[in-house]
Design an enzyme around this catalytic site. Structure first.
Site, PDB file in Angstrom:
ATOM      1  N   GLU A  44       1.004  -1.387   0.097  1.00  0.00           N
ATOM      2  CA  GLU A  44      -0.032  -0.655   0.242  1.00  0.00           C
ATOM      3  C   GLU A  44       0.870   1.105   0.211  1.00  0.00           C
ATOM      4  OE1 GLU A  44      -4.234   1.419   2.272  1.00  0.00           O
ATOM      5  OE2 GLU A  44      -2.023   0.642   3.059  1.00  0.00           O
ATOM      6  N   LYS A 119      -9.593   1.398  -2.926  1.00  0.00           N
ATOM      7  CA  LYS A 119      -9.797   0.686  -0.977  1.00  0.00           C
ATOM      8  C   LYS A 119     -11.414   1.269  -0.840  1.00  0.00           C
ATOM      9  CE  LYS A 119      -7.683   0.776   3.708  1.00  0.00           C
ATOM     10  NZ  LYS A 119      -6.148   1.764   4.020  1.00  0.00           N
ATOM     11  N   CYS A 160      -5.101  -3.340   2.456  1.00  0.00           N
ATOM     12  CA  CYS A 160      -4.511  -3.108   3.869  1.00  0.00           C
ATOM     13  C   CYS A 160      -5.913  -3.374   5.123  1.00  0.00           C
ATOM     14  CB  CYS A 160      -4.204  -1.292   3.863  1.00  0.00           C
ATOM     15  SG  CYS A 160      -2.954  -1.625   5.829  1.00  0.00           S
TER      16      CYS A 160
END
Length: 278
Positions: A44, A119, A160
């Site tokens: 990330e 995300k 994440c």
């Protein structure tokens, strides 16, 4: 899909500018390819890891203009490998919303972008050690999940904090993902307590390989990330892991017959039942 895919996870400590970030990550990708990897995954924030809002705002550009995105597309074509940019912080291009996108990009061996994923879950938290994160202030959450075809099988894409939402991973598996990427920049307290446990849980639940390249160490803006890039097999076993925060390359080979074996042994993906919520 074929067995025996050689992959590499790149662990980085991304600098605060795109030019420095590309100079940091390119030698590691070249090393991974020279050592035989055909699919290379980065963490990330591979292009920019900067929390200081004045500097961050000036640095963020569009996907087409970003030096790391452009550079890694050229590198994929030069080396003849697939690269997952775990995420790049780029302009979201949503009218009326000036926040950036935390965008995962899958690049094929010709340098083409074959899949994008923004995300879904942004990290807003006050940690017991006093650290505070408000990702929603600068990142626009995505609107949908993504599963992409590769020469070896389908890849489910996450980033994440998404690791804490098992229903997302279940849907990726049900959409045919045999491997799921979880590039991350985990905080040290949560990384130490939860990182490996969450990765192994998601692999067990989905019967898929979980591929988790990570940021590690103390960054220029003072942020500290956990590192410990990890590859987990579909039975929940750790196949490969870096035991430190330093930049490096982690190799593994994925045998996709293990996915079929795990899902046949515990066919939970076929056993969902509708129920009444309390």
């Amino acid at each position: 899909m074929s067995a025996g895919l050689p992959i590499a996870l790149i662990q980085t400590r991304t600098p605060a500018t795109q030019a420095a970030a590309l100079a940091h990550i390119e030698p590691l990708i070249r090393q991974a390819a020279a050592e035989g990897a055909k699919f290379i995954l980065t963490p990330e924030g591979s292009n920019l890891l900067e929390q200081r809002r004045d500097r961050r705002g000036l640095a963020i550009v569009s996907e087409r203009q970003d030096g790391v995105v452009v550079g890694l597309r050229h590198l994929a074509a030069e080396l003849g490998v697939w690269i997952l940019i775990g995420s790049a912080i780029v302009r979201s291009e949503h009218e009326g919303d000036d926040r950036a996108a935390n965008r995962s990009l899958l690049i094929d061996a010709n340098g083409g972008i074959v899949a994008r994923y923004d995300k879904l879950h942004v990290f807003d938290v006050d940690l017991p050690n006093g650290e505070t994160y408000r990702e929603s202030a600068t990142i626009r959450p995505g609107d949908g999940a993504a599963v992409a075809d590769t020469p070896w099988g389908r890849l489910g894409m996450a980033v994440c904090y998404d690791i804490r939402f098992p229903h997302l991973f279940r849907q990726l598996a049900k959409a045919g993902a045999c491997m799921i990427s979880v590039p991350a920049a985990f905080t040290v307290p949560t990384g130490e307590a939860h990182w490996e446990t969450l990765l192994r849980a998601r692999a067990i639940e989905t019967g898929a390989f979980v591929l988790a390249p990570a940021q590690g160490g103390t960054h220029e803006d003072g942020r500290r990330t956990w590192g410990r890039s990890t590859v987990v097999g579909p039975w929940g076993e750790v196949i490969a892991k870096l035991d430190h925060d330093e930049p490096g390359v982690l190799h593994a080979t994925l045998d996709f017959a293990a996915v079929e074996t795990a899902r046949a042994s515990v066919p939970a993906l076929r056993h969902d039942r509708e129920f009444t919520a309390p």
